[in-house]
Write an enzyme that holds these catalytic residues in place. Structure first.
Site, PDB file in Angstrom:
ATOM      1  N   TYR A  91       0.835  -1.210   0.000  1.00  0.00           N
ATOM      2  CA  TYR A  91       0.000   0.000   0.000  1.00  0.00           C
ATOM      3  C   TYR A  91       0.872   1.263   0.000  1.00  0.00           C
ATOM      4  O   TYR A  91       0.610   2.213  -0.745  1.00  0.00           O
ATOM      5  CB  TYR A  91      -0.885  -0.056   1.238  1.00  0.00           C
ATOM      6  CG  TYR A  91      -1.932   1.030   1.382  1.00  0.00           C
ATOM      7  CD1 TYR A  91      -3.173   0.943   0.733  1.00  0.00           C
ATOM      8  CD2 TYR A  91      -1.726   2.117   2.227  1.00  0.00           C
ATOM      9  CE1 TYR A  91      -4.151   1.920   0.909  1.00  0.00           C
ATOM     10  CE2 TYR A  91      -2.698   3.100   2.413  1.00  0.00           C
ATOM     11  CZ  TYR A  91      -3.913   2.986   1.749  1.00  0.00           C
ATOM     12  OH  TYR A  91      -4.878   3.958   1.939  1.00  0.00           O
ATOM     13  N   LYS A 126       0.708   3.990  -2.935  1.00  0.00           N
ATOM     14  CA  LYS A 126       0.266   5.355  -2.626  1.00  0.00           C
ATOM     15  C   LYS A 126       1.381   6.366  -2.915  1.00  0.00           C
ATOM     16  O   LYS A 126       1.109   7.485  -3.352  1.00  0.00           O
ATOM     17  CB  LYS A 126      -0.207   5.442  -1.177  1.00  0.00           C
ATOM     18  CG  LYS A 126      -1.508   4.669  -0.898  1.00  0.00           C
ATOM     19  CD  LYS A 126      -2.655   5.152  -1.759  1.00  0.00           C
ATOM     20  CE  LYS A 126      -4.013   4.660  -1.304  1.00  0.00           C
ATOM     21  NZ  LYS A 126      -5.108   5.049  -2.211  1.00  0.00           N
TER      22      LYS A 126
HETATM   23  N1  CAA Z   1       4.605  -0.712  14.753  1.00  0.00           N
HETATM   24  C1  CAA Z   1       5.526  -1.518  15.305  1.00  0.00           C
HETATM   25  N2  CAA Z   1       5.330  -2.827  15.484  1.00  0.00           N
HETATM   26  C2  CAA Z   1       4.165  -3.343  15.106  1.00  0.00           C
HETATM   27  C3  CAA Z   1       3.164  -2.571  14.532  1.00  0.00           C
HETATM   28  C4  CAA Z   1       3.426  -1.199  14.358  1.00  0.00           C
HETATM   29  N3  CAA Z   1       2.519  -0.378  13.815  1.00  0.00           N
HETATM   30  N4  CAA Z   1       2.123  -3.366  14.252  1.00  0.00           N
HETATM   31  C5  CAA Z   1       2.456  -4.611  14.642  1.00  0.00           C
HETATM   32  N5  CAA Z   1       3.680  -4.587  15.174  1.00  0.00           N
HETATM   33  C6  CAA Z   1       4.430  -5.712  15.722  1.00  0.00           C
HETATM   34  C7  CAA Z   1       3.690  -6.419  16.825  1.00  0.00           C
HETATM   35  O1  CAA Z   1       3.831  -5.714  18.038  1.00  0.00           O
HETATM   36  C8  CAA Z   1       4.381  -7.776  16.833  1.00  0.00           C
HETATM   37  O2  CAA Z   1       5.637  -7.647  17.457  1.00  0.00           O
HETATM   38  P1  CAA Z   1       6.280  -8.879  18.261  1.00  0.00           P
HETATM   39  O3  CAA Z   1       6.429  -9.988  17.263  1.00  0.00           O
HETATM   40  O4  CAA Z   1       7.570  -8.321  18.746  1.00  0.00           O
HETATM   41  O5  CAA Z   1       5.299  -9.208  19.354  1.00  0.00           O
HETATM   42  C9  CAA Z   1       4.638  -8.010  15.343  1.00  0.00           C
HETATM   43  O6  CAA Z   1       4.581  -6.731  14.719  1.00  0.00           O
HETATM   44  C10 CAA Z   1       3.566  -8.890  14.725  1.00  0.00           C
HETATM   45  O7  CAA Z   1       4.011  -9.252  13.468  1.00  0.00           O
HETATM   46  P2  CAA Z   1       3.192 -10.310  12.598  1.00  0.00           P
HETATM   47  O8  CAA Z   1       3.910 -10.544  11.322  1.00  0.00           O
HETATM   48  O9  CAA Z   1       2.825 -11.515  13.436  1.00  0.00           O
HETATM   49  O10 CAA Z   1       1.950  -9.521  12.206  1.00  0.00           O
HETATM   50  P3  CAA Z   1       0.427  -9.627  12.598  1.00  0.00           P
HETATM   51  O11 CAA Z   1      -0.160 -10.805  11.956  1.00  0.00           O
HETATM   52  O12 CAA Z   1       0.250  -9.439  14.056  1.00  0.00           O
HETATM   53  O13 CAA Z   1      -0.157  -8.345  11.847  1.00  0.00           O
HETATM   54  C11 CAA Z   1      -0.198  -6.169  10.928  1.00  0.00           C
HETATM   55  C12 CAA Z   1       0.640  -7.223  11.616  1.00  0.00           C
HETATM   56  C13 CAA Z   1      -0.930  -6.750   9.716  1.00  0.00           C
HETATM   57  C14 CAA Z   1       0.722  -5.083  10.438  1.00  0.00           C
HETATM   58  C15 CAA Z   1      -1.237  -5.650  11.911  1.00  0.00           C
HETATM   59  O14 CAA Z   1      -0.564  -5.184  13.049  1.00  0.00           O
HETATM   60  C16 CAA Z   1      -2.037  -4.485  11.350  1.00  0.00           C
HETATM   61  O15 CAA Z   1      -3.042  -4.672  10.686  1.00  0.00           O
HETATM   62  N6  CAA Z   1      -1.579  -3.248  11.588  1.00  0.00           N
HETATM   63  C17 CAA Z   1      -2.195  -2.059  11.087  1.00  0.00           C
HETATM   64  C18 CAA Z   1      -1.538  -1.617   9.792  1.00  0.00           C
HETATM   65  C19 CAA Z   1      -2.080  -0.299   9.369  1.00  0.00           C
HETATM   66  O16 CAA Z   1      -1.812   0.736   9.959  1.00  0.00           O
HETATM   67  N7  CAA Z   1      -2.928  -0.292   8.341  1.00  0.00           N
HETATM   68  C20 CAA Z   1      -3.566   0.901   7.926  1.00  0.00           C
HETATM   69  C21 CAA Z   1      -4.916   0.527   7.389  1.00  0.00           C
HETATM   70  S1  CAA Z   1      -5.936   1.962   7.092  1.00  0.00           S
HETATM   71  C22 CAA Z   1      -5.259   2.675   5.780  1.00  0.00           C
HETATM   72  O17 CAA Z   1      -4.359   2.174   5.148  1.00  0.00           O
HETATM   73  C23 CAA Z   1      -5.810   3.988   5.408  1.00  0.00           C
HETATM   74  C24 CAA Z   1      -4.742   4.960   5.280  1.00  0.00           C
HETATM   75  O18 CAA Z   1      -4.307   5.228   4.178  1.00  0.00           O
HETATM   76  C25 CAA Z   1      -4.256   5.683   6.453  1.00  0.00           C
HETATM   77  P1  NAP Z   2     -13.602   2.021   1.730  1.00  0.00           P
HETATM   78  O1  NAP Z   2     -14.724   2.525   2.562  1.00  0.00           O
HETATM   79  O2  NAP Z   2     -13.115   0.634   1.914  1.00  0.00           O
HETATM   80  O3  NAP Z   2     -13.993   2.248   0.201  1.00  0.00           O
HETATM   81  C1  NAP Z   2     -13.161   1.811  -0.828  1.00  0.00           C
HETATM   82  C2  NAP Z   2     -13.907   1.932  -2.128  1.00  0.00           C
HETATM   83  O4  NAP Z   2     -13.048   1.471  -3.185  1.00  0.00           O
HETATM   84  C3  NAP Z   2     -15.179   1.114  -2.184  1.00  0.00           C
HETATM   85  O5  NAP Z   2     -16.216   1.943  -2.645  1.00  0.00           O
HETATM   86  C4  NAP Z   2     -14.876   0.034  -3.208  1.00  0.00           C
HETATM   87  O6  NAP Z   2     -15.966  -0.245  -4.032  1.00  0.00           O
HETATM   88  C5  NAP Z   2     -13.827   0.686  -4.071  1.00  0.00           C
HETATM   89  N1  NAP Z   2     -13.007  -0.315  -4.738  1.00  0.00           N
HETATM   90  C6  NAP Z   2     -12.119  -1.169  -4.185  1.00  0.00           C
HETATM   91  N2  NAP Z   2     -11.574  -1.947  -5.126  1.00  0.00           N
HETATM   92  C7  NAP Z   2     -12.115  -1.563  -6.315  1.00  0.00           C
HETATM   93  C8  NAP Z   2     -11.939  -1.981  -7.653  1.00  0.00           C
HETATM   94  N3  NAP Z   2     -11.075  -2.951  -8.014  1.00  0.00           N
HETATM   95  N4  NAP Z   2     -12.680  -1.367  -8.602  1.00  0.00           N
HETATM   96  C9  NAP Z   2     -13.558  -0.407  -8.281  1.00  0.00           C
HETATM   97  N5  NAP Z   2     -13.760   0.037  -7.025  1.00  0.00           N
HETATM   98  C10 NAP Z   2     -13.045  -0.549  -6.060  1.00  0.00           C
HETATM   99  O7  NAP Z   2     -12.320   2.917   1.897  1.00  0.00           O
HETATM  100  P2  NAP Z   2     -12.141   4.468   2.142  1.00  0.00           P
HETATM  101  O8  NAP Z   2     -11.587   4.643   3.477  1.00  0.00           O
HETATM  102  O9  NAP Z   2     -13.357   5.197   1.725  1.00  0.00           O
HETATM  103  O10 NAP Z   2     -10.945   4.750   1.114  1.00  0.00           O
HETATM  104  C11 NAP Z   2     -11.100   5.505  -0.064  1.00  0.00           C
HETATM  105  C12 NAP Z   2      -9.721   5.881  -0.578  1.00  0.00           C
HETATM  106  O11 NAP Z   2      -9.074   6.688   0.390  1.00  0.00           O
HETATM  107  C13 NAP Z   2      -8.798   4.689  -0.815  1.00  0.00           C
HETATM  108  O12 NAP Z   2      -8.014   4.924  -1.956  1.00  0.00           O
HETATM  109  C14 NAP Z   2      -7.930   4.686   0.418  1.00  0.00           C
HETATM  110  O13 NAP Z   2      -6.703   4.074   0.173  1.00  0.00           O
HETATM  111  C15 NAP Z   2      -7.810   6.152   0.684  1.00  0.00           C
HETATM  112  N6  NAP Z   2      -7.462   6.502   2.041  1.00  0.00           N
HETATM  113  C16 NAP Z   2      -8.256   6.132   3.071  1.00  0.00           C
HETATM  114  C17 NAP Z   2      -7.895   6.505   4.357  1.00  0.00           C
HETATM  115  C18 NAP Z   2      -8.682   6.127   5.552  1.00  0.00           C
HETATM  116  O14 NAP Z   2      -8.159   6.307   6.637  1.00  0.00           O
HETATM  117  N7  NAP Z   2      -9.884   5.631   5.436  1.00  0.00           N
HETATM  118  C19 NAP Z   2      -6.746   7.242   4.563  1.00  0.00           C
HETATM  119  C20 NAP Z   2      -5.958   7.600   3.467  1.00  0.00           C
HETATM  120  C21 NAP Z   2      -6.343   7.235   2.207  1.00  0.00           C
HETATM  121  P3  NAP Z   2     -16.890  -1.528  -3.792  1.00  0.00           P
HETATM  122  O15 NAP Z   2     -17.400  -1.378  -2.365  1.00  0.00           O
HETATM  123  O16 NAP Z   2     -17.926  -1.431  -4.812  1.00  0.00           O
HETATM  124  O17 NAP Z   2     -15.970  -2.709  -3.930  1.00  0.00           O
END
Ligand code: CAA
Ligand code: NAP
Length: 248
Positions: free
Chosen positions: A154, A158
């Site tokens: 990701y 991005k």
């Molecule tokens: N910073 C530092 N360490 C972290 C961490 C972090 N953010 N997250 C997990 N860890 C560590 C844990 O503490 C653990 O450490 P130990 O092994 O020392 O106990 C280790 O990582 C776990 O590793 P695993 O490979 O076993 O991972 P997991 O299966 O537990 O999952 C993960 C790891 C998938 C990263 C999970 O923690 C997760 O989903 N984290 C969130 C990731 C994130 O921020 N995603 C954003 C989604 S929203 C978005 O993307 C929108 C946007 O644009 C902002």
């Molecule tokens: P969301 O609620 O999960 O919505 C994502 C949307 O993307 C859904 O409408 C989904 O449509 C569509 N989508 C996914 N795969 C697709 C594909 N292959 N073709 C067409 N449409 C597809 O997520 P969101 O939080 O609103 O995120 C919107 C955007 O903002 C994303 O690009 C995300 O990376 C970005 N963003 C989000 C955050 C956050 O914190 N939420 C932060 C930074 C950036 P369907 O439901 O029809 O599949």
């Protein structure tokens, strides 16, 4: 002219996308959105928006597929006319540490978040240039700017979106078309709600100086500005909207 502009927002049925559609409609744009071809709730969403007073149109489109994007835009243009504002918003996460990441999870994220910018923009950019006016807004992420644990796919996609923005902005700067990136921080949508709660509470919220998640409407307001006439001199920018989580 502002009242008759056509805005295409990909992924408008998601958390951020819906707020963007609503805001652009409130400003008088004719708003069109897309949903995944397999989304069975699209009709329900359209009806619910209709009840709230918004008559959006929605088209199936897999933004990760060039052919699907081309067919979708062709249909939109045939039904409504040329697209003036494109918001590349659709995106997905497949979070896992690099150690656990396989090629399928890399490809899905890069194709949906980054290839989609090419796939969609390619369909509309020449028309914008020919007409001398256009707005392309790419929704990236704070995690493209700073990297995030568990998001090599990701963060790469991005970050790539902004490279795309900068290069295209240069090419169309003299043609009345602006291209910008918005990099939101953590916004309260289903994408963020998929993060394990303990990780969100212990690792993410404490990094946000404002101590809260952002609201979709806060990002939508910025999209509205970038899509306006007033924003004509703003291009190639990457605007952070993240509660102070990452300053540079
Ligand atoms: N910073 C530092 N360490 C972290 C961490 C972090 N953010 N997250 C997990 N860890 C560590 C844990 O503490 C653990 O450490 P130990 O092994 O020392 O106990 C280790 O990582 C776990 O590793 P695993 O490979 O076993 O991972 P997991 O299966 O537990 O999952 C993960 C790891 C998938 C990263 C999970 O923690 C997760 O989903 N984290 C969130 C990731 C994130 O921020 N995603 C954003 C989604 S929203 C978005 O993307 C929108 C946007 O644009 C902002
Ligand atoms: P969301 O609620 O999960 O919505 C994502 C949307 O993307 C859904 O409408 C989904 O449509 C569509 N989508 C996914 N795969 C697709 C594909 N292959 N073709 C067409 N449409 C597809 O997520 P969101 O939080 O609103 O995120 C919107 C955007 O903002 C994303 O690009 C995300 O990376 C970005 N963003 C989000 C955050 C956050 O914190 N939420 C932060 C930074 C950036 P369907 O439901 O029809 O599949």
């Amino acid at each position: 002219m502002a009242n008759t502009r056509i805005a295409l927002v990909t992924g408008g049925m998601g958390g951020l996308g819906e707020a963007i559609c609503v805001k652009l409609a409130a400003l008088g744009h004719n708003v069109v959105t897309t949903h995944s071809p397999g989304n069975t709730k699209a009709g329900e969403w359209l009806e619910s928006m209709q009840r709230q007073g918004y008559s959006f149109r929605a088209y199936p489109c897999d933004v990760a597929s060039f052919e699907s994007a081309a067919a979708c835009v062709k249909q939109v243009v045939g039904d409504l006319g040329p697209i003036d504002v494109l918001v590349n918003n659709a995106g997905i996460t497949r979070d896992m540490t690099f150690r656990k990441m396989d090629k399928a999870n890399w490809d899905a994220v890069v194709q949906t978040n980054l290839d989609s910018c090419f796939n969609m923009t390619k369909q509309v950019c020449d028309g914008m240039v020919d007409r001398g006016w256009g707005r392309i807004i790419n929704i990236s992420s704070v995690n493209g700017q700073k990297g995030a644990f568990g998001q090599t796919n990701y963060s790469a996609a991005k970050a790539g979106m902004h490279g795309f923005t900068k290069a295209l902005a240069l090419e169309v700067a003299r043609k009345g078309v602006t291209v910008n990136t918005i990099s939101p921080g953590y916004i309260g949508t289903k994408m963020v709600m998929a993060i394990p709660k303990d990780v969100l509470d212990s690792k993410i919220i404490p990094q946000i100086p404002m101590g809260r998640l952002g609201k979709p409407e806060e990002v939508a307001g910025l999209v509205a500005y970038l899509s306006s006439d007033e924003a004509a001199f703003l291009t190639g920018a990457n605007i952070a909207i993240n509660g102070g989580q990452h300053m540079f």
